[in-house]
Design a protein around this motif. Structure first.
Motif, mmCIF file in Angstrom:
data_model
loop_
_atom_site.group_PDB
_atom_site.id
_atom_site.type_symbol
_atom_site.label_atom_id
_atom_site.label_comp_id
_atom_site.label_asym_id
_atom_site.label_seq_id
_atom_site.Cartn_x
_atom_site.Cartn_y
_atom_site.Cartn_z
ATOM 1 N N GLN A 28 32.647 8.736 -12.036
ATOM 2 C CA GLN A 28 32.242 10.111 -12.296
ATOM 3 C C GLN A 28 30.735 10.221 -12.500
ATOM 4 N N ASN A 29 30.132 9.213 -13.149
ATOM 5 C CA ASN A 29 28.714 9.283 -13.484
ATOM 6 C C ASN A 29 27.830 8.407 -12.611
ATOM 7 N N ALA A 30 28.416 7.635 -11.710
ATOM 8 C CA ALA A 30 27.644 6.702 -10.891
ATOM 9 C C ALA A 30 26.648 7.438 -10.003
ATOM 10 N N GLU A 31 25.478 6.836 -9.863
ATOM 11 C CA GLU A 31 24.446 7.395 -8.987
ATOM 12 C C GLU A 31 23.812 6.253 -8.193
ATOM 13 N N TYR A 32 23.723 6.432 -6.889
ATOM 14 C CA TYR A 32 23.113 5.440 -6.011
ATOM 15 C C TYR A 32 21.938 6.100 -5.281
ATOM 16 N N SER A 33 20.891 5.321 -5.090
ATOM 17 C CA SER A 33 19.708 5.908 -4.465
ATOM 18 C C SER A 33 18.890 4.845 -3.753
ATOM 19 N N TYR A 34 18.026 5.312 -2.876
ATOM 20 C CA TYR A 34 17.031 4.440 -2.265
ATOM 21 C C TYR A 34 15.676 5.118 -2.398
ATOM 22 N N VAL A 35 14.628 4.312 -2.468
ATOM 23 C CA VAL A 35 13.263 4.837 -2.487
ATOM 24 C C VAL A 35 12.442 3.994 -1.514
ATOM 25 N N LEU A 36 11.880 4.644 -0.505
ATOM 26 C CA LEU A 36 11.050 3.966 0.492
ATOM 27 C C LEU A 36 9.620 4.502 0.372
ATOM 28 N N THR A 37 8.684 3.620 0.061
ATOM 29 C CA THR A 37 7.304 4.015 -0.202
ATOM 30 C C THR A 37 6.356 3.285 0.735
ATOM 31 N N LEU A 38 5.435 4.033 1.333
ATOM 32 C CA LEU A 38 4.398 3.481 2.212
ATOM 33 C C LEU A 38 3.036 3.809 1.616
ATOM 34 N N THR A 39 2.241 2.766 1.321
ATOM 35 C CA THR A 39 0.933 2.946 0.701
ATOM 36 C C THR A 39 -0.148 2.369 1.601
ATOM 37 N N HIS A 40 -1.246 3.111 1.742
ATOM 38 C CA HIS A 40 -2.379 2.647 2.554
ATOM 39 C C HIS A 40 -3.645 2.696 1.716
ATOM 40 N N ASN A 41 -4.264 1.532 1.554
ATOM 41 C CA ASN A 41 -5.536 1.449 0.838
ATOM 42 C C ASN A 41 -6.667 1.724 1.817
ATOM 43 N N LEU A 42 -7.501 2.712 1.513
ATOM 44 C CA LEU A 42 -8.584 3.095 2.414
ATOM 45 C C LEU A 42 -9.687 2.040 2.419
ATOM 46 N N ASP A 43 -10.567 2.130 3.421
ATOM 47 C CA ASP A 43 -11.587 1.100 3.628
ATOM 48 C C ASP A 43 -12.496 0.906 2.424
ATOM 49 N N ASN A 44 -12.726 1.975 1.656
ATOM 50 C CA ASN A 44 -13.636 1.832 0.515
ATOM 51 C C ASN A 44 -13.019 1.029 -0.629
ATOM 52 N N GLY A 45 -11.689 0.831 -0.582
ATOM 53 C CA GLY A 45 -11.028 0.008 -1.583
ATOM 54 C C GLY A 45 -10.682 0.714 -2.876
ATOM 55 N N TRP A 46 -11.236 1.897 -3.126
ATOM 56 C CA TRP A 46 -11.004 2.589 -4.396
ATOM 57 C C TRP A 46 -9.931 3.664 -4.286
ATOM 58 N N PHE A 47 -9.688 4.178 -3.083
ATOM 59 C CA PHE A 47 -8.685 5.219 -2.874
ATOM 60 C C PHE A 47 -7.495 4.659 -2.107
#
Length: 313
Positions: A201-220
């Motif tokens: 009754q209370n079970a919850e299943y999920s997925y999370v797919l994350t794509l991260t790109h570090n910009l050339d300056n390295g700070w953003f």
């Protein structure tokens, strides 16, 4: 002499010392996925932020406005691959239904758990090729081999719970975490999560797919995330877009926008957060190196005493 030995050991055992740790803070924010890597031994890290969400149910005619605080504390200890963490959310909402307004305040969730890195591809520890730009920046099929971690935790909620009266006070949560770096400065993380699964009754299943790109300056860094939620009473697909900025090697700022793709209810959210690291990793390094420098004591067997011959006078 001791300093020379330390430097030599530093060079000989890089994979032991730097298997997880990075000189710049490595946060799970922005987004809701968690990295396969721990923060590093003797590193304490705080992550959190303020968020606002507006939801509207097309058929029920219910509108809700949420304001809340997300918080997390992460600590690495014992081994580089291990960390323990506390995650939670405190929220206030104003609900309008049938022309009447009501409000609630309380904890949506609190979870304490541990994460352990099971596998990390050896090529991730290789040094850059100083003779070839192409070798360092081109796509390789081996880059699709992920690092793998597992997470196990326990949800705990007070007796007077926020909006989840039917959910047990204690319930388990587990996750399988996959992380790969298909291209330089690009990281992909997949979380497969089972939550409150002891009760159908209370079970919850999920997925999370994350794509991260570090910009050339390295700070953003910029990121995009897709989350799917499946449960007995609620399913949803949520997309988030955001940005992170390194204010220093110990502080990161982040912000993201989210939208749900259903109208039962429709959801829009905004989050602004920060991460802060207290770094005592050097003390761990010194301990590891000191242990490796301990000389092995060789026990010499005592020679048996020669028996004196009796002298006849």
């Amino acid at each position: 002499m001791n300093k020379i030995c330390l430097l030599l050991l530093w060079a000989l055992f890089p994979t032991v010392i730097f298997a997880q740790y990075t000189e710049i803070i490595n946060s799970n924010l922005p987004g809701t996925s968690q990295s396969a890597y721990a923060v590093g031994a003797r590193v304490l890290q705080f992550e959190g932020g303020l968020w606002y969400e507006r939801s509207s149910h097309r058929y029920a005619g219910v509108k809700m406005h949420f304001v809340g605080v997300n918080y997390a504390a992460r600590y690495g200890f014992f081994k580089e691959e291990l960390e323990v963490m506390l995650n939670g959310t405190l929220a206030f909402d104003r609900t309008i239904a049938a022309g009447a307004a009501s409000s609630h305040i309380g904890f949506v969730n609190n979870t304490i758990g541990a994460k352990y890195l099971l596998f990390k591809p050896k090529f991730l520890d290789e040094k850059p090729n100083i003779y070839s730009w192409k070798a360092n920046n081109s796509f390789r099929w081996r880059n699709l081999i992920p690092s793998i971690a597992i997470y196990a935790g326990m949800n705990f909620l007070p007796n007077k719970r926020y909006y989840y009266e039917q959910v047990p006070s204690l319930s388990p949560k587990v996750a399988a975490i996959f992380q790969m770096e298909p291209m330089p400065r690009i990281v992909t993380v997949l979380n497969l999560i089972g939550d409150r699964f002891l009760s159908q009754q209370n079970a919850e299943y999920s997925y999370v797919l994350t794509l991260t790109h570090n910009l050339d300056n390295g700070w953003f860094s910029i990121f995009a995330e897709q989350q799917g939620v499946y449960s007995h009473g609620y399913d949803d697909q949520i997309t988030r877009l955001g940005v992170a900025f390194l204010l220093s090697d110990k502080i990161q700022l982040n912000a993201d926008l989210g939208v749900g793709w259903k109208d039962t209810p429709s959801r829009y959210s905004l989050l602004a957060g920060a991460s802060y690291r207290i770094d005592n990793h050097n003390s761990y390094i010194k301990k590891v190196l000191k242990e490796k420098m301990k000389p092995t004591k060789i026990k010499h067997k005592k020679k048996p005493k020669k028996r004196r011959k009796n002298v006849i006078g």
